[in-house]
Motif scaffolding. Sequence first.
Motif, PDB file in Angstrom:
ATOM      1  N   UNK A  50       0.507   2.940  10.443  1.00  0.00           N
ATOM      2  CA  UNK A  50       0.420   1.500  10.228  1.00  0.00           C
ATOM      3  C   UNK A  50      -1.023   1.186   9.849  1.00  0.00           C
ATOM      4  N   UNK A  51      -1.200   0.567   8.689  1.00  0.00           N
ATOM      5  CA  UNK A  51      -2.531   0.270   8.169  1.00  0.00           C
ATOM      6  C   UNK A  51      -2.689  -1.218   7.878  1.00  0.00           C
ATOM      7  N   UNK A  52      -3.929  -1.605   7.643  1.00  0.00           N
ATOM      8  CA  UNK A  52      -4.271  -2.999   7.393  1.00  0.00           C
ATOM      9  C   UNK A  52      -5.047  -3.113   6.088  1.00  0.00           C
ATOM     10  N   UNK A  53      -4.734  -4.130   5.313  1.00  0.00           N
ATOM     11  CA  UNK A  53      -5.490  -4.484   4.101  1.00  0.00           C
ATOM     12  C   UNK A  53      -5.693  -5.985   4.117  1.00  0.00           C
ATOM     13  N   UNK A 123       0.726  -2.456   6.402  1.00  0.00           N
ATOM     14  CA  UNK A 123       1.354  -1.433   5.563  1.00  0.00           C
ATOM     15  C   UNK A 123       1.836  -0.314   6.465  1.00  0.00           C
ATOM     16  N   UNK A 124       3.121  -0.006   6.370  1.00  0.00           N
ATOM     17  CA  UNK A 124       3.683   1.057   7.210  1.00  0.00           C
ATOM     18  C   UNK A 124       4.356   2.100   6.326  1.00  0.00           C
ATOM     19  N   UNK A 125       4.152   3.356   6.688  1.00  0.00           N
ATOM     20  CA  UNK A 125       4.858   4.458   6.033  1.00  0.00           C
ATOM     21  C   UNK A 125       5.502   5.293   7.131  1.00  0.00           C
ATOM     22  N   UNK A 126       6.825   5.485   7.026  1.00  0.00           N
ATOM     23  CA  UNK A 126       7.580   6.295   7.980  1.00  0.00           C
ATOM     24  C   UNK A 126       8.099   7.537   7.263  1.00  0.00           C
ATOM     25  N   UNK A 127       7.945   8.678   7.903  1.00  0.00           N
ATOM     26  CA  UNK A 127       8.360   9.942   7.308  1.00  0.00           C
ATOM     27  C   UNK A 127       9.877  10.045   7.291  1.00  0.00           C
ATOM     28  N   UNK A 137       8.590   9.298   2.151  1.00  0.00           N
ATOM     29  CA  UNK A 137       8.366   8.260   3.150  1.00  0.00           C
ATOM     30  C   UNK A 137       9.010   6.946   2.743  1.00  0.00           C
ATOM     31  N   UNK A 138       9.404   6.178   3.747  1.00  0.00           N
ATOM     32  CA  UNK A 138       9.842   4.801   3.551  1.00  0.00           C
ATOM     33  C   UNK A 138       8.623   3.927   3.810  1.00  0.00           C
ATOM     34  N   UNK A 139       8.209   3.185   2.795  1.00  0.00           N
ATOM     35  CA  UNK A 139       7.052   2.316   2.949  1.00  0.00           C
ATOM     36  C   UNK A 139       7.453   0.861   2.985  1.00  0.00           C
ATOM     37  N   UNK A 140       6.750   0.091   3.793  1.00  0.00           N
ATOM     38  CA  UNK A 140       6.965  -1.354   3.847  1.00  0.00           C
ATOM     39  C   UNK A 140       5.612  -2.056   3.942  1.00  0.00           C
ATOM     40  N   UNK A 141       5.579  -3.280   3.435  1.00  0.00           N
ATOM     41  CA  UNK A 141       4.411  -4.142   3.568  1.00  0.00           C
ATOM     42  C   UNK A 141       4.901  -5.463   4.129  1.00  0.00           C
TER      43      UNK A 141
END
Length: 168
Positions: A50-53, A123-127, A137-141
């Motif tokens: 989980x990241x931040x922008x 921002x999330x990326x799940x394996x 990966x499944x990515x979501x924002x």
Amino acid sequence: MDTVATPEAQAVATAKRTMDINEVMSFLPHRYPFLLIDRVLDLQTRERILCLKNVTRNEEFFQGHFPGQPMMPGVLMVEAMAQAGCILMLSEFEDHRDRLMVFTGIDAAKFRRPVTPGDQLHIEAKVLNWRSRAVKMQGTVHVDGKLVCEAVITSQMISRNKKQEGAE
């Protein structure tokens, strides 16, 4: 015979891992204006990140997309998901500075809401599938808890030093 991890080992394995911008920059070769991760809020090895922008008005893309009604380009949100996934995968390797992640596919990309100056992207990326040199990966924002973008991203790891790849 199965071995049981000590409580200390279990705590380390499940501990939340964070990164500031300097550590993020040690994993990604990108720099302004293409560095799209400001901070890692949570990294769970081989599972998710989980990241931040922080999106600011002075981002270069707002000058032309769209003047008078600035919106972050969707392709940059997909790139942000890929950069998050890159950090997740490269965090497995001590020699991560010698490796690079490249896109190999983008599927099912959907853009749900506009992102504008002042928004904060989570921002999330799940394996979905992890291999030694590739990941899906499944990515979501999300902005303010609302889904703004999603995609399935595949990436492959290569050497940053192309001379090493062709060396005998």
